[in-house]
Structures are given as C-alpha cells and as structure tokens.
Design an enzyme around this catalytic site. Structure first.
Site, PDB file in Angstrom:
ATOM      1  N   LYS A 206       0.841  -1.215   0.000  1.00  0.00           N
ATOM      2  CA  LYS A 206       0.000   0.000   0.000  1.00  0.00           C
ATOM      3  C   LYS A 206       0.867   1.252   0.000  1.00  0.00           C
ATOM      4  CE  LYS A 206      -1.638   1.557   4.040  1.00  0.00           C
ATOM      5  NZ  LYS A 206      -1.337   2.949   4.450  1.00  0.00           N
ATOM      6  N   ASN A 207       1.909   1.274   0.842  1.00  0.00           N
ATOM      7  CA  ASN A 207       2.670   2.516   1.014  1.00  0.00           C
ATOM      8  C   ASN A 207       3.627   2.789  -0.136  1.00  0.00           C
ATOM      9  OD1 ASN A 207       1.209   2.943   3.283  1.00  0.00           O
ATOM     10  ND2 ASN A 207       2.808   2.288   4.706  1.00  0.00           N
TER      11      ASN A 207
ATOM     12  N   ARG B   7      -4.384  10.825   4.147  1.00  0.00           N
ATOM     13  CA  ARG B   7      -3.309  11.814   4.247  1.00  0.00           C
ATOM     14  C   ARG B   7      -2.385  11.725   3.040  1.00  0.00           C
ATOM     15  NH1 ARG B   7      -1.091  13.593   8.416  1.00  0.00           N
ATOM     16  NH2 ARG B   7       0.975  12.989   7.736  1.00  0.00           N
TER      17      ARG B   7
ATOM     18  N   CYS C 222      -3.626  12.254  12.901  1.00  0.00           N
ATOM     19  CA  CYS C 222      -4.482  11.060  12.837  1.00  0.00           C
ATOM     20  C   CYS C 222      -4.353  10.344  14.175  1.00  0.00           C
ATOM     21  CB  CYS C 222      -4.073  10.189  11.665  1.00  0.00           C
ATOM     22  SG  CYS C 222      -2.594   9.282  11.991  1.00  0.00           S
TER      23      CYS C 222
ATOM     24  N   ARG D 236       1.615  14.186  13.231  1.00  0.00           N
ATOM     25  CA  ARG D 236       2.083  13.953  11.857  1.00  0.00           C
ATOM     26  C   ARG D 236       2.190  15.230  11.017  1.00  0.00           C
ATOM     27  NH1 ARG D 236      -0.440   8.519   9.716  1.00  0.00           N
ATOM     28  NH2 ARG D 236       1.467   8.497   8.496  1.00  0.00           N
ATOM     29  N   PRO D 237       3.034  16.144  11.448  1.00  0.00           N
ATOM     30  CA  PRO D 237       3.248  17.378  10.678  1.00  0.00           C
ATOM     31  C   PRO D 237       3.896  17.078   9.331  1.00  0.00           C
ATOM     32  CG  PRO D 237       4.861  17.163  12.436  1.00  0.00           C
ATOM     33  CD  PRO D 237       3.887  16.048  12.622  1.00  0.00           C
ATOM     34  N   ILE D 238       3.862  18.052   8.417  1.00  0.00           N
ATOM     35  CA  ILE D 238       4.529  17.856   7.117  1.00  0.00           C
ATOM     36  C   ILE D 238       5.528  18.984   6.844  1.00  0.00           C
ATOM     37  CG2 ILE D 238       2.623  16.519   6.137  1.00  0.00           C
ATOM     38  CD1 ILE D 238       1.947  19.016   4.450  1.00  0.00           C
ATOM     39  N   ASP D 239       6.104  19.524   7.924  1.00  0.00           N
ATOM     40  CA  ASP D 239       7.063  20.629   7.780  1.00  0.00           C
ATOM     41  C   ASP D 239       8.270  20.257   6.915  1.00  0.00           C
ATOM     42  OD1 ASP D 239       7.333  18.992  10.271  1.00  0.00           O
ATOM     43  OD2 ASP D 239       9.291  19.946  10.303  1.00  0.00           O
ATOM     44  N   GLN D 240       8.704  19.008   6.989  1.00  0.00           N
ATOM     45  CA  GLN D 240       9.877  18.609   6.188  1.00  0.00           C
ATOM     46  C   GLN D 240       9.544  18.559   4.698  1.00  0.00           C
ATOM     47  OE1 GLN D 240      13.050  18.083   7.749  1.00  0.00           O
ATOM     48  NE2 GLN D 240      11.780  19.148   9.263  1.00  0.00           N
TER      49      GLN D 240
ATOM     50  N   ASP E 255       5.138   0.183  11.933  1.00  0.00           N
ATOM     51  CA  ASP E 255       3.851  -0.384  11.480  1.00  0.00           C
ATOM     52  C   ASP E 255       3.678  -1.830  11.904  1.00  0.00           C
ATOM     53  OD1 ASP E 255       3.653   1.427   8.314  1.00  0.00           O
ATOM     54  OD2 ASP E 255       3.335   2.014  10.390  1.00  0.00           O
TER      55      ASP E 255
ATOM     56  N   ILE F 130       8.837   6.359  16.862  1.00  0.00           N
ATOM     57  CA  ILE F 130       8.485   7.112  15.665  1.00  0.00           C
ATOM     58  C   ILE F 130       7.260   8.004  15.897  1.00  0.00           C
ATOM     59  CG2 ILE F 130       7.864   6.963  13.211  1.00  0.00           C
ATOM     60  CD1 ILE F 130      10.633   5.800  13.694  1.00  0.00           C
TER      61      ILE F 130
ATOM     62  N   ARG G 198      -8.548  -0.169   5.067  1.00  0.00           N
ATOM     63  CA  ARG G 198      -7.733   0.827   4.355  1.00  0.00           C
ATOM     64  C   ARG G 198      -6.443   0.210   3.830  1.00  0.00           C
ATOM     65  NH1 ARG G 198      -6.937   6.208   7.740  1.00  0.00           N
ATOM     66  NH2 ARG G 198      -5.482   6.424   6.014  1.00  0.00           N
TER      67      ARG G 198
HETATM   68  C1  EPZ Z   1       4.670   6.590   6.390  1.00  0.00           C
HETATM   69  O1  EPZ Z   1       4.016   7.655   7.060  1.00  0.00           O
HETATM   70  C2  EPZ Z   1       3.666   5.459   6.336  1.00  0.00           C
HETATM   71  N1  EPZ Z   1       2.499   5.903   5.586  1.00  0.00           N
HETATM   72  C3  EPZ Z   1       3.258   5.061   7.749  1.00  0.00           C
HETATM   73  O2  EPZ Z   1       2.410   3.912   7.630  1.00  0.00           O
HETATM   74  C4  EPZ Z   1       4.511   4.646   8.523  1.00  0.00           C
HETATM   75  O3  EPZ Z   1       4.144   4.379   9.856  1.00  0.00           O
HETATM   76  C5  EPZ Z   1       5.534   5.782   8.485  1.00  0.00           C
HETATM   77  O4  EPZ Z   1       5.819   6.145   7.118  1.00  0.00           O
HETATM   78  C6  EPZ Z   1       6.849   5.381   9.141  1.00  0.00           C
HETATM   79  O5  EPZ Z   1       7.381   4.263   8.491  1.00  0.00           O
HETATM   80  C7  EPZ Z   1       2.577   5.901   4.240  1.00  0.00           C
HETATM   81  O6  EPZ Z   1       3.597   5.573   3.667  1.00  0.00           O
HETATM   82  C8  EPZ Z   1       1.342   6.330   3.506  1.00  0.00           C
HETATM   83  P1  EPZ Z   1       7.154   9.717   8.363  1.00  0.00           P
HETATM   84  P2  EPZ Z   1       4.700   9.129   7.048  1.00  0.00           P
HETATM   85  O7  EPZ Z   1       7.105  10.977   7.606  1.00  0.00           O
HETATM   86  O8  EPZ Z   1       5.405   9.326   5.767  1.00  0.00           O
HETATM   87  C9  EPZ Z   1       7.658  13.018  11.771  1.00  0.00           C
HETATM   88  C10 EPZ Z   1       0.478   2.641   7.847  1.00  0.00           C
HETATM   89  O9  EPZ Z   1       0.039   2.043   8.829  1.00  0.00           O
HETATM   90  N2  EPZ Z   1       7.562  14.001  10.673  1.00  0.00           N
HETATM   91  O10 EPZ Z   1       8.243   8.732   8.076  1.00  0.00           O
HETATM   92  O11 EPZ Z   1       3.687  10.115   7.475  1.00  0.00           O
HETATM   93  C11 EPZ Z   1       6.350  12.254  11.969  1.00  0.00           C
HETATM   94  O12 EPZ Z   1       5.484  12.963  12.807  1.00  0.00           O
HETATM   95  C12 EPZ Z   1       1.035   4.036   8.018  1.00  0.00           C
HETATM   96  O13 EPZ Z   1       0.550   2.157   6.682  1.00  0.00           O
HETATM   97  C13 EPZ Z   1       7.714  15.354  10.961  1.00  0.00           C
HETATM   98  O14 EPZ Z   1       7.898  15.747  12.110  1.00  0.00           O
HETATM   99  O15 EPZ Z   1       5.774   8.951   8.225  1.00  0.00           O
HETATM  100  C14 EPZ Z   1       6.834  10.963  12.586  1.00  0.00           C
HETATM  101  O16 EPZ Z   1       7.035  11.175  13.971  1.00  0.00           O
HETATM  102  C15 EPZ Z   1       0.854   4.556   9.435  1.00  0.00           C
HETATM  103  N3  EPZ Z   1       7.646  16.248   9.935  1.00  0.00           N
HETATM  104  C16 EPZ Z   1       8.196  10.730  11.929  1.00  0.00           C
HETATM  105  O17 EPZ Z   1       8.596  12.003  11.408  1.00  0.00           O
HETATM  106  C17 EPZ Z   1       7.449  15.861   8.636  1.00  0.00           C
HETATM  107  O18 EPZ Z   1       7.409  16.734   7.737  1.00  0.00           O
HETATM  108  C18 EPZ Z   1       8.192   9.733  10.775  1.00  0.00           C
HETATM  109  O19 EPZ Z   1       7.127  10.076   9.921  1.00  0.00           O
HETATM  110  C19 EPZ Z   1       7.316  14.475   8.366  1.00  0.00           C
HETATM  111  C20 EPZ Z   1       7.384  13.564   9.398  1.00  0.00           C
END
Ligand code: EPZ
Length: 430
Positions: free
Chosen positions: A22-23, A93, A117, A122-126, A305, A327, A397
């Site tokens: 899925k991811n 998202r 969620c 889950r911010p997207i600042d990066q 996950d 995480i 999902r």
């Molecule tokens: C992806 O989410 C996956 N989702 C998640 O799977 C998975 O848990 C996660 O990666 C970690 O492996 C999809 O791929 C659709 P991150 P993502 O950005 O990309 C912080 C599932 O069950 N962060 O790697 O959102 C964030 O808050 C889902 O299939 C920032 O602070 O995860 C987290 O603490 C759940 N700022 C950490 O980084 C940002 O801009 C890792 O998040 C981005 C992330």
C-alpha cells in the site's frame, strides 16, 4: 455497523499470498501523473486508501482506467486542475503526495493541509521545507497548502528527521527540477526504493534510494511505463505475527524476505521458527513464547507499522517484554482495548511494559487505527471465546481481503453487519 466476529483458538495453518505494498502504491500512483503517456501499474492492493487516491487523481482530470482490481492505467496528459479537494485529504493523508507530483510537473499545486491522525500529530514541515528549498513559494491559507514556482532548481536538502513521506514527496518535486538535487537523511524503506525505481522506469534519474543520500538529476520529461508494485512488507509481517500468536504454521508467499529481516529476527527471539525461501517465508510457533524487547526505528530497524502486531504476540509470552515506540507519539491507544481481552500492559511514556498471560479472553473491542486494528484481529484469533471488533474500516484501508485470507488459514472470522449476523455466526460455528 460492520464488524468482524471471531471465534478464537484455531492455530492458523496453511499458505497465504501477500498483496502489493500500500505505502509504495500510494507514492507510485501519485508519481504516475507526472507523465503524459500511459502508465500501467499492477500488483495494486485493492484497499480503500488506494481507491480514494485514484478518485483524487481522477479529480485533476487525469485519465484513470481500472483494468482490474489489482491493475490500473493512468495518463496525466489531460490534467486540468492542480487543486486536490479537501475531502480526499480527509480520507487519506497520502493524497499529499500529489503536492510533490503536481509541483514537480506543473510547478503548481494546491492540496489541503492533512490533519493529524490516531497515531500522532504527523506534521509535514519537512515536505514543505524541501519544496521551498527547490524554489517553490509555499503558502498555507484557510487550511490549503499552495505551492508555486517559476522554475524548480536543484538543491542540497537536509531532512531534520528521517521521513518516508517527505523523502518521497521531495523526490517527486525534484525529478524534473534543473540540475542535481541531493536529499540527505533520506528514508530507506522498501517503499521509498520502489517509488524511486518507478520514477526511473519513467525516465527519471534517481540514484541512491535505499541509502540515506538520494541524488536526483532533473530531466525534462517523463515517459510512460509498465510497473509492478513490490509485495507489502507490513501485511507479510502481520501474518507472521498471526502465526506466532495462534501457535500456527503459515507459509507467506510472494514476499521479499530481505524486507522482513528485522521482523523474522524478532520472532525468532520469541522462539518462533522462521524459514526464508526465495519469495516466501514459513513461520512456525509451538509451546510458550519467550519475552523480548522491541524498539521501533526507521528501516532497516524494526518497523513502527509492526509494533501493535508484535506487542499482541509478546503479551502471550512467558515473562515481561518492553515495547518502545520511537516514531509516533500516540501509537499505544490499542493497549486499552487489549486490556479488555485480559492483557497485562502498562504504558509509560513511549514504552509499554507487557507481562505475558496464558491466553486472551474474547471481548468486544474497537480498532483505533489501521495496524492496531489488524493486531486486535490477531488477538481475537488467539483468544478463548468470541471477539467482535468494530472500526474495521480502518483495517480495510490497508489489508486486501483480510478476513478471507484468514479463513483460508483456518481462522474463524466473518465480516458481519449486525447482531443478528453475530448470532448466526455463533450458531454456525458451535
Ligand atoms: C509513512 O508515514 C507510512 N504511511 C506510515 O504507515 C509509517 O508508519 C511511516 O511512514 C513510518 O514508516 C505511508 O507511507 C502512507 P514519516 P509518514 O514521515 O510518511 C515526523 C500505515 O500504517 N515528521 O516517516 O507520514 C512524523 O510525525 C502508516 O501504513 C515530521 O515531524 O511517516 C513521525 O514522527 C501509518 N515532519 C516521523 O517524522 C514531517 O514533515 C516519521 O514520519 C514528516 C514527518
């Protein structure tokens, strides 16, 4: 309300075939719109997140043809709108991947800000930091992210933390930017590599995916492609944990064993037998399980996950285990539900201290999110008596035909609409 009803106690035995990841699919489908030619993608998991993203893609004017439940053809030539409606982001998202794809191709994109969620803020600042570094002007107004650039130019981007989403989104924005972009501290998950391989199959020039430094040389255009998505590492791991928790013997087919190494190692620490073959793994567990500790980390560390599914198996081990979630800040919500089934757990900060019990007791529980929902199904399958689980739309999902695959392994589970159906299930089983 739709629920799963489960009669626990049967060890899961037999073969199960894993669906596409899925991811990986979410990033690949978004990237597919960057070409003006036909892109054929197969081994697509038929799950609701994928189906919603395809609706979001179609809303831009791109042509989307569902060839069959696991195959789709996309053509981005007819895209007319660079704005993704709020309703799609609310549903999933990962619609925010269309930001990187539309910005990378059209230098313009408007996507609503994704909320938090059930597992964290889950911010997207990066993501936004990367787009700005490439030269985009990014504004957030009335909950909409508006990104626009005269032209995108290559930059050396340092991610402040390892982020799967930011790595994928910035990679898409950079593949058609002028020059050579470098992403440092990149995520190395198998799905990141799959998106990079897909982009390269369309003529992009992405090197180093799977390491923490990704180098991208921008190209003018991306051509069509035919691509098969990798197997889902987390679905495979979920069935591996189900084998252990039910003391079963499952051969999980159509996997890449390398992607499962940290999971296989952890389950062997717990006393399971894991046999790796070319494209399958067999997991056998008999007798008591050994306790151990788990700490979730970015790949190749233990996947976040897989945290709930592993904790469910550990709660049946012979002693005390500690699970540390590094995480996400709120990924132990399911522990209250598990306690209703008799588990002995204590959450302290980002760790859960688990004292093993002999067997769960069936109960009514609610799935708080996708992976915890799947984990509670595993608990129900290992429990004594009946378990009903609501909130199963979370599970649907990310797991294709989840109850069907479990039934094929001898698990007593059914998707029911109401209490009458639950009674019918109980009569049929007893
Ligand atoms: C992806 O989410 C996956 N989702 C998640 O799977 C998975 O848990 C996660 O990666 C970690 O492996 C999809 O791929 C659709 P991150 P993502 O950005 O990309 C912080 C599932 O069950 N962060 O790697 O959102 C964030 O808050 C889902 O299939 C920032 O602070 O995860 C987290 O603490 C759940 N700022 C950490 O980084 C940002 O801009 C890792 O998040 C981005 C992330």
């Amino acid at each position: 309300m739709r629920q799963y009803v489960i009669k626990g106690g049967n060890p899961l035995v037999g073969d199960v075939t894993i669906s596409g990841a899925k991811n990986a699919a979410l990033g690949i489908l978004a990237a597919a719109i960057m070409s003006d030619e036909d892109v054929l993608i197969d081994n697509l998991p038929d799950v609701s997140d994928i189906n919603v993203l395809l609706q979001a893609i179609a809303s831009t004017g791109a042509k989307v043809v569902r060839v069959d439940r696991n195959t789709v053809k996309i053509n981005g030539k007819s895209i007319r709108s660079y704005r993704i409606d709020d309703c799609f982001i609310r549903k999933i998202r990962a619609s925010y991947y269309l930001l990187g794809a539309l910005l990378g191709k059209y230098k313009e994109a408007e996507v609503s800000l994704p909320g938090g969620c059930n597992i964290g803020s889950r911010p997207i600042d990066q993501h936004l930091k990367g787009f700005k570094a490439l030269g985009a002007h990014v504004e957030i107004e009335n909950g909409m992210i508006m990104a626009k650039a005269e032209h995108l130019r290559a930059r050396h981007i340092y991610l402040d933390m390892v982020s799967v989403g930011a790595t994928i989104n910035i990679m898409m924005a950079a593949v058609m930017a002028e020059g050579r972009t470098i992403i440092e501290n990149a995520a190395k998950e198998p799905h990141v590599v799959d998106v990079a391989n897909f982009l390269n199959s369309m003529g992009a020039d992405v090197k180093g995916a799977g390491t923490d430094v990704i180098r991208i040389r921008g190209v003018q255009k991306l051509h069509g492609s035919e691509y098969t998505i990798i197997p889902d590492q987390i679905e495979a791991g979920t069935f591996m944990c189900a084998a252990v928790a039910t003391r079963g013997d499952i051969t999980i087919r159509k996997v890449i064993p390398k992607h499962l190494e940290s999971i296989s190692a952890k389950l062997e620490e717990m006393g399971a037998f894991v046999d790796e073959m070319d494209d399958s793994v067999r997991v056998v567990a008999e007798g008591r399980l050994h306790p151990t500790n788990v700490k979730t980390l970015p790949y190749p560390g233990f996947p976040t996950d897989m945290q709930p599914q592993t904790a469910i198996a550990l709660a049946l081990a012979d002693g005390t285990s500690v699970v540390t979630e590094s995480i996400f800040e709120n990924r132990f919500k399911y522990m209250d539900e598990l306690a209703r089934m008799g588990a002995r757990v204590k959450v302290e900060g980002n760790s859960a201290i688990i004292t093993g019990i002999k067997q769960y007791k069936g109960a009514h529980v609610s799935a708080p999110d996708l992976r915890a929902g799947a984990a509670l199904v595993i608990a129900g399958l290992a429990a004594d008596g009946y378990t009903t689980i609501d909130g199963i739309e979370y599970i649907q999902r990310g797991y294709e035909n989840f109850d069907g695959k479990i039934r094929s392994l001898g698990g007593c589970i059914e998707l029911v609409e109401d209490d009458k159906d639950i009674q019918k299930f109980k009569l049929k089983i007893s």
